[in-house]
Write a protein that holds these residues in place. Structure first.
Motif, PDB file in Angstrom:
ATOM      1  N   GLN A 186       2.866 -38.997  42.112  1.00  0.00           N
ATOM      2  CA  GLN A 186       2.841 -40.194  42.944  1.00  0.00           C
ATOM      3  C   GLN A 186       2.017 -41.321  42.323  1.00  0.00           C
ATOM      4  OE1 GLN A 186       4.806 -40.744  45.628  1.00  0.00           O
ATOM      5  NE2 GLN A 186       4.062 -42.843  45.362  1.00  0.00           N
ATOM      6  N   GLU A 187       0.911 -40.964  41.694  1.00  0.00           N
ATOM      7  CA  GLU A 187       0.065 -41.988  41.076  1.00  0.00           C
ATOM      8  C   GLU A 187       0.802 -42.689  39.936  1.00  0.00           C
ATOM      9  OE1 GLU A 187      -4.321 -42.453  38.900  1.00  0.00           O
ATOM     10  OE2 GLU A 187      -3.752 -40.551  39.832  1.00  0.00           O
ATOM     11  N   LEU A 188       1.435 -41.891  39.084  1.00  0.00           N
ATOM     12  CA  LEU A 188       2.200 -42.456  37.966  1.00  0.00           C
ATOM     13  C   LEU A 188       3.367 -43.285  38.486  1.00  0.00           C
ATOM     14  CD1 LEU A 188       3.058 -42.703  34.974  1.00  0.00           C
ATOM     15  CD2 LEU A 188       4.248 -40.514  35.246  1.00  0.00           C
ATOM     16  N   TYR A 189       4.106 -42.732  39.422  1.00  0.00           N
ATOM     17  CA  TYR A 189       5.286 -43.415  39.965  1.00  0.00           C
ATOM     18  C   TYR A 189       4.897 -44.750  40.605  1.00  0.00           C
ATOM     19  CZ  TYR A 189       9.495 -44.196  42.803  1.00  0.00           C
ATOM     20  OH  TYR A 189      10.612 -44.742  43.392  1.00  0.00           O
ATOM     21  N   SER A 190       3.823 -44.752  41.356  1.00  0.00           N
ATOM     22  CA  SER A 190       3.359 -45.998  41.989  1.00  0.00           C
ATOM     23  C   SER A 190       2.984 -47.043  40.950  1.00  0.00           C
ATOM     24  CB  SER A 190       2.146 -45.711  42.889  1.00  0.00           C
ATOM     25  OG  SER A 190       2.508 -44.866  43.942  1.00  0.00           O
ATOM     26  N   GLN A 191       2.351 -46.582  39.868  1.00  0.00           N
ATOM     27  CA  GLN A 191       1.970 -47.496  38.797  1.00  0.00           C
ATOM     28  C   GLN A 191       3.203 -48.092  38.118  1.00  0.00           C
ATOM     29  OE1 GLN A 191      -0.939 -48.722  38.000  1.00  0.00           O
ATOM     30  NE2 GLN A 191      -0.123 -49.913  36.279  1.00  0.00           N
ATOM     31  N   LEU A 192       4.222 -47.275  37.900  1.00  0.00           N
ATOM     32  CA  LEU A 192       5.455 -47.756  37.268  1.00  0.00           C
ATOM     33  C   LEU A 192       6.183 -48.751  38.165  1.00  0.00           C
ATOM     34  CD1 LEU A 192       6.730 -44.431  35.662  1.00  0.00           C
ATOM     35  CD2 LEU A 192       5.687 -46.376  34.491  1.00  0.00           C
ATOM     36  N   LEU A 193       6.181 -48.490  39.469  1.00  0.00           N
ATOM     37  CA  LEU A 193       6.784 -49.443  40.406  1.00  0.00           C
ATOM     38  C   LEU A 193       6.031 -50.773  40.362  1.00  0.00           C
ATOM     39  CD1 LEU A 193       7.497 -47.277  43.595  1.00  0.00           C
ATOM     40  CD2 LEU A 193       9.157 -48.117  41.925  1.00  0.00           C
ATOM     41  N   LYS A 194       4.711 -50.680  40.302  1.00  0.00           N
ATOM     42  CA  LYS A 194       3.878 -51.882  40.262  1.00  0.00           C
ATOM     43  C   LYS A 194       4.151 -52.685  38.991  1.00  0.00           C
ATOM     44  CE  LYS A 194      -0.999 -53.234  40.714  1.00  0.00           C
ATOM     45  NZ  LYS A 194      -2.389 -52.716  40.801  1.00  0.00           N
ATOM     46  N   GLN A 195       4.376 -51.978  37.878  1.00  0.00           N
ATOM     47  CA  GLN A 195       4.657 -52.642  36.599  1.00  0.00           C
ATOM     48  C   GLN A 195       6.088 -53.152  36.505  1.00  0.00           C
ATOM     49  OE1 GLN A 195       2.155 -49.311  34.164  1.00  0.00           O
ATOM     50  NE2 GLN A 195       3.690 -50.419  32.982  1.00  0.00           N
ATOM     51  N   ASN A 196       6.915 -52.810  37.513  1.00  0.00           N
ATOM     52  CA  ASN A 196       8.341 -53.144  37.480  1.00  0.00           C
ATOM     53  C   ASN A 196       9.037 -52.492  36.283  1.00  0.00           C
ATOM     54  OD1 ASN A 196      10.514 -54.447  38.827  1.00  0.00           O
ATOM     55  ND2 ASN A 196      10.537 -56.048  37.263  1.00  0.00           N
ATOM     56  N   MET A 197       8.589 -51.288  35.942  1.00  0.00           N
ATOM     57  CA  MET A 197       9.206 -50.542  34.845  1.00  0.00           C
ATOM     58  C   MET A 197      10.675 -50.289  35.145  1.00  0.00           C
ATOM     59  SD  MET A 197       8.898 -49.119  31.893  1.00  0.00           S
ATOM     60  CE  MET A 197       7.120 -49.003  31.637  1.00  0.00           C
ATOM     61  N   HIS A 198      11.510 -50.437  34.129  1.00  0.00           N
ATOM     62  CA  HIS A 198      12.950 -50.233  34.313  1.00  0.00           C
ATOM     63  C   HIS A 198      13.335 -48.799  33.968  1.00  0.00           C
ATOM     64  CE1 HIS A 198      17.140 -51.494  34.651  1.00  0.00           C
ATOM     65  NE2 HIS A 198      17.374 -50.710  33.609  1.00  0.00           N
ATOM     66  N   PHE A 199      14.066 -48.147  34.882  1.00  0.00           N
ATOM     67  CA  PHE A 199      14.574 -46.797  34.663  1.00  0.00           C
ATOM     68  C   PHE A 199      16.062 -46.866  34.329  1.00  0.00           C
ATOM     69  CE2 PHE A 199      11.092 -46.371  37.732  1.00  0.00           C
ATOM     70  CZ  PHE A 199      10.326 -45.364  37.148  1.00  0.00           C
ATOM     71  N   GLU A 200      16.430 -46.280  33.186  1.00  0.00           N
ATOM     72  CA  GLU A 200      17.846 -46.208  32.812  1.00  0.00           C
ATOM     73  C   GLU A 200      18.401 -44.901  33.368  1.00  0.00           C
ATOM     74  OE1 GLU A 200      16.872 -48.119  28.397  1.00  0.00           O
ATOM     75  OE2 GLU A 200      17.214 -45.975  28.668  1.00  0.00           O
ATOM     76  N   THR A 201      19.038 -44.935  34.514  1.00  0.00           N
ATOM     77  CA  THR A 201      19.507 -43.692  35.130  1.00  0.00           C
ATOM     78  C   THR A 201      20.950 -43.399  34.733  1.00  0.00           C
ATOM     79  OG1 THR A 201      20.374 -44.617  37.206  1.00  0.00           O
ATOM     80  CG2 THR A 201      18.000 -44.194  37.095  1.00  0.00           C
ATOM     81  N   CYS A 202      21.254 -42.116  34.634  1.00  0.00           N
ATOM     82  CA  CYS A 202      22.579 -41.646  34.218  1.00  0.00           C
ATOM     83  C   CYS A 202      22.937 -40.450  35.100  1.00  0.00           C
ATOM     84  CB  CYS A 202      22.569 -41.230  32.755  1.00  0.00           C
ATOM     85  SG  CYS A 202      21.858 -42.454  31.627  1.00  0.00           S
TER      86      CYS A 202
END
Length: 300
Positions: A186-202
């Motif tokens: 959750q900590e990592l995921y929240s940080q990535l959301l905050k950074q607006n990190m882009h996930f390439e989903t397949c």
């Protein structure tokens, strides 16, 4: 060309993944057909060209393709991949051939195509050269560098990758391929959301490689959708997974509650997170805004 089977149907059966397996099983499929492509200039250029044709038929207006130049070469590469005999096609010329094929495909089918060069997880000695090839061809169609391969390998053991990525540290990591397990931290995921990190989903890839629960209704993409994360829907090796972008779209619509509005949001995020220069990115976004009947903007 010596092939392990005698008919097209049997060859497809050998190459295609149709049931959930593992990433290692998926990667093993390449060994069946790559030996007859690697080192062949005409084949490499043709495949790049025909990939653009295929994407145009799927309704795609911009595509970023990713590959390892070393896996297609038979010279100046150690070790020689696919048990090839040494020839005269270098990784450098491979990039040039792919660029030519993509450019000709762009002109023929009226879409834009760019490429991402891959460092391979199990071949750290290639990584610094990949960095140099990215620098050399950065104005000729290569837009990013990537780390690919079997994630069961301990990448920390390979300092070659670390040196290569320090060399491009100024670029930072802007996108994560897949990234489904980030939701478990959750900590990592929240940080990535905050950074607006882009996930390439397949979606189809994640099902067939065993990357996620085989029940699509429990897929982490649903969490990404609910949290309004920055992500895109993509195909991942359409040959081995025998899939098109439309197949992935149908999957998320059927099992994950996707609406037309979410498809539009996802595609706009995809364009915003592309590796195009800012001017071209704005042009791409405006094409989407126009297609979706939205007000044009240059802000993103």
């Amino acid at each position: 060309m010596k092939l392990p089977v005698d008919t097209v149907e049997d060859l497809l059966q050998l190459i295609v993944c149709e049931k959930p397996a593992s990433l290692t099983v998926f990667l093993g499929k390449f060994a069946h057909y790559m030996p007859v492509i690697a080192g062949d200039r005409e084949a490499i250029k043709r495949i790049a060209y025909e990939l653009v044709e295929t994407k145009a038929k799927e309704g795609v207006i911009y595509v970023e393709v990713r590959y390892s130049p070393h896996f297609l070469a038979n010279c100046n590469v150690d070790p020689l991949p696919w048990n090839q005999k040494e020839g005269d096609l270098t990784p450098d010329e491979v990039v040039n051939l792919v660029n030519q094929g993509l450019r000709e495909g762009e002109q023929a089918f009226n879409i834009k195509a760019r490429s991402i060069l891959c460092c391979m997880r199990h071949m750290p000695k290639w990584s610094l050269e990949v960095v140099e090839l990215c620098k050399k061809y950065r104005n000729e169609g290569v837009v990013a560098i990537d780390l690919a391969g079997d994630e069961s390998l301990n990448c920390e053991a390979f300092p070659g990758h670390r040196r290569a990525y320090e060399a491009v540290e100024v670029l930072k990591a802007e996108r994560i391929g897949h990234g489904y397990h980030t939701v478990e931290d959750q900590e990592l995921y929240s940080q990535l959301l905050k950074q607006n990190m882009h996930f390439e989903t397949c979606p189809i890839s994640s099902y067939l490689t065993g990357a996620c629960d085989p029940d699509y209704t429990k897929h982490p993409i649903i969490r990404f959708r609910e949290d309004k994360a920055n992500y895109s829907i993509n195909t991942d090796d359409p040959l081995i997974f025998k899939s098109t972008l439309e197949d992935d779209y149908k999957t998320v619509k059927k099992y994950m509650g996707f609406t037309e509005e979410e498809f539009m949001r996802v595609n706009l995020n995809s364009a915003k997170s592309s590796f195009l220069p800012e001017k071209e990115k704005k042009d791409l976004l405006n094409r989407l805004y126009e297609a979706y009947g939205m007000v044009k903007t240059t802000e993103f």
